[in-house]
Design a protein around this motif. Sequence first.
Motif, PDB file in Angstrom:
ATOM      1  N   TYR A 237     -54.320  71.818 -38.949  1.00 26.43           N
ATOM      2  CA  TYR A 237     -54.560  71.838 -40.390  1.00 26.43           C
ATOM      3  C   TYR A 237     -53.924  73.048 -41.080  1.00 26.43           C
ATOM      4  O   TYR A 237     -54.384  73.480 -42.129  1.00 26.43           O
ATOM      5  CB  TYR A 237     -56.068  71.764 -40.677  1.00 26.43           C
ATOM      6  CG  TYR A 237     -56.670  70.464 -40.200  1.00 26.43           C
ATOM      7  CD1 TYR A 237     -56.425  69.281 -40.885  1.00 26.43           C
ATOM      8  CD2 TYR A 237     -57.441  70.396 -39.042  1.00 26.43           C
ATOM      9  CE1 TYR A 237     -56.932  68.066 -40.440  1.00 26.43           C
ATOM     10  CE2 TYR A 237     -57.960  69.191 -38.594  1.00 26.43           C
ATOM     11  CZ  TYR A 237     -57.696  68.034 -39.297  1.00 26.43           C
ATOM     12  OH  TYR A 237     -58.194  66.833 -38.856  1.00 26.43           O
ATOM     13  N   ILE A 293     -59.598  61.623 -36.081  1.00 22.30           N
ATOM     14  CA  ILE A 293     -60.581  60.717 -35.502  1.00 22.30           C
ATOM     15  C   ILE A 293     -61.979  61.131 -35.969  1.00 22.30           C
ATOM     16  O   ILE A 293     -62.816  60.301 -36.282  1.00 22.30           O
ATOM     17  CB  ILE A 293     -60.483  60.721 -33.965  1.00 22.30           C
ATOM     18  CG1 ILE A 293     -59.141  60.119 -33.540  1.00 22.30           C
ATOM     19  CG2 ILE A 293     -61.638  59.952 -33.341  1.00 22.30           C
ATOM     20  CD1 ILE A 293     -58.851  60.224 -32.076  1.00 22.30           C
ATOM     21  N   GLY A 294     -62.198  62.445 -36.021  1.00 21.43           N
ATOM     22  CA  GLY A 294     -63.472  62.922 -36.565  1.00 21.43           C
ATOM     23  C   GLY A 294     -64.588  63.008 -35.548  1.00 21.43           C
ATOM     24  O   GLY A 294     -65.760  62.872 -35.889  1.00 21.43           O
TER      25      GLY A 294
HETATM   26  P1  ADP Z   1     -60.406  65.499 -35.775  1.00 18.13           P
HETATM   27  O1  ADP Z   1     -60.574  65.752 -34.297  1.00 18.13           O
HETATM   28  O2  ADP Z   1     -60.126  64.086 -36.076  1.00 18.13           O
HETATM   29  O3  ADP Z   1     -59.475  66.465 -36.453  1.00 18.13           O
HETATM   30  P2  ADP Z   1     -62.796  66.996 -36.288  1.00 18.13           P
HETATM   31  O4  ADP Z   1     -64.177  66.506 -35.995  1.00 18.13           O
HETATM   32  O5  ADP Z   1     -62.235  68.036 -35.389  1.00 18.13           O
HETATM   33  O6  ADP Z   1     -61.854  65.726 -36.409  1.00 18.13           O
HETATM   34  O7  ADP Z   1     -62.780  67.554 -37.767  1.00 18.13           O
HETATM   35  C1  ADP Z   1     -63.425  66.834 -38.809  1.00 18.13           C
HETATM   36  C2  ADP Z   1     -62.715  67.067 -40.116  1.00 18.13           C
HETATM   37  O8  ADP Z   1     -62.890  68.455 -40.493  1.00 18.13           O
HETATM   38  C3  ADP Z   1     -61.209  66.868 -40.055  1.00 18.13           C
HETATM   39  O9  ADP Z   1     -60.896  65.537 -40.395  1.00 18.13           O
HETATM   40  C4  ADP Z   1     -60.678  67.840 -41.073  1.00 18.13           C
HETATM   41  O10 ADP Z   1     -60.641  67.228 -42.343  1.00 18.13           O
HETATM   42  C5  ADP Z   1     -61.726  68.936 -41.126  1.00 18.13           C
HETATM   43  N1  ADP Z   1     -61.269  70.160 -40.391  1.00 18.13           N
HETATM   44  C6  ADP Z   1     -61.577  70.526 -39.138  1.00 18.13           C
HETATM   45  N2  ADP Z   1     -61.003  71.703 -38.818  1.00 18.13           N
HETATM   46  C7  ADP Z   1     -60.322  72.098 -39.906  1.00 18.13           C
HETATM   47  C8  ADP Z   1     -59.510  73.252 -40.232  1.00 18.13           C
HETATM   48  N3  ADP Z   1     -59.309  74.236 -39.327  1.00 18.13           N
HETATM   49  N4  ADP Z   1     -58.972  73.314 -41.460  1.00 18.13           N
HETATM   50  C9  ADP Z   1     -59.180  72.326 -42.365  1.00 18.13           C
HETATM   51  N5  ADP Z   1     -59.926  71.214 -42.138  1.00 18.13           N
HETATM   52  C10 ADP Z   1     -60.490  71.100 -40.925  1.00 18.13           C
END
Ligand code: ADP
Length: 332
Positions: A237, A293-294
């Motif tokens: 990100y 995926i989330g």
């Molecule tokens: P994924 O594994 O699909 O990225 P996560 O559960 O790790 O999903 O994260 C959930 C959501 O939180 C992500 O879809 C993203 O929008 C947000 N997110 C997580 N980490 C960050 C970060 N370091 N910076 C910005 N957004 C983040």
Amino acid sequence: MLLTSPAFFSQGLFDDLPVGVVVLDRFDRIHYWNQTMAELTGITPHQAEGELIFRWFPELESVALNARIPFYRPDHPIVLRVHRRVVPQGQILTFQTDEPPSLDPKQADFVSLVSHELRTPLTSIKGFVDTLLRSRQQLSEEQQVHFLSIIKNQADRLTRLVEDLLVMSKMQSGSLRDVSEGIPIAQILERTLENLAQKVLGHTIVWQLAPNLPKVWADRDRLEQIFTNLLDNACKYSTVGSTVTISGQVVEGNFLTVAIADQGIGINPSAVSQIFERFCRIDREPTIDIATIGLGLYITKSLVESLGGQIEVESEAGVGSTFTVWLPINRP
Ligand code: ADP
């Protein structure tokens, strides 16, 4: 045969693809509109061909090459993910639906959510494999490589999803291995970064670990999974070339905190409370195109809590995010 020549498309080659395909001439007029596009939008090839693309997608006048754009179908509005490729004769656009699951993940039936997550990449893999099997001879080498790379990306996505689900089910059934011992945190962080070498390659990693940090009482594999998810997200990100800072210190005598700070896209205050939920999806600017995926943060939070710790986040949209993990120094 030229890619955009009418004969090429009249063979119906692109009609069965699981994505909408639209070919524009140099003046943005629709030259070809496949069957999937008709199903997605309710507009037939006959209605579309010869018209300007902006009649239905005015956003395309200003958006980047890859974007998510709204489309107002009479029955219900949808969001389409569009990829544009500029070719000498005009442009080739592909469209896919990009609808987040409409159910509240907390109340939703877990099986139906998982089925949805599995079906999307599987449909895409099947469609592209079918096309390659049937029409390989008519496709250029470049097109074949493009289709194969989509298949690979979707297969990677499936692998990640299945791995996440396995960890989740092990956690829920209590069968996740737990061999806790005193662990030097720097060693785990270094190993995690080594394993993520490809992903962190373009980022500058800054270490700010306080000297003589005590060991933490934790399970090695769980710690690695926690920091893999956080460092992977920090790089995913944020843009290549930006800095990811890893800091560590002792807090309140009993805890060691590890903070992972990025200079990335950040998270809106209204979305922060959702990010640790299962299958979390955050509405992003249409120009931000990251496959998510989330499950990562949901798993991360559960793992941290299983070790007697806590996780918190501070984030500002457009500035960056800092995830801080609190780990007990002594056996809880
Ligand atoms: P994924 O594994 O699909 O990225 P996560 O559960 O790790 O999903 O994260 C959930 C959501 O939180 C992500 O879809 C993203 O929008 C947000 N997110 C997580 N980490 C960050 C970060 N370091 N910076 C910005 N957004 C983040």
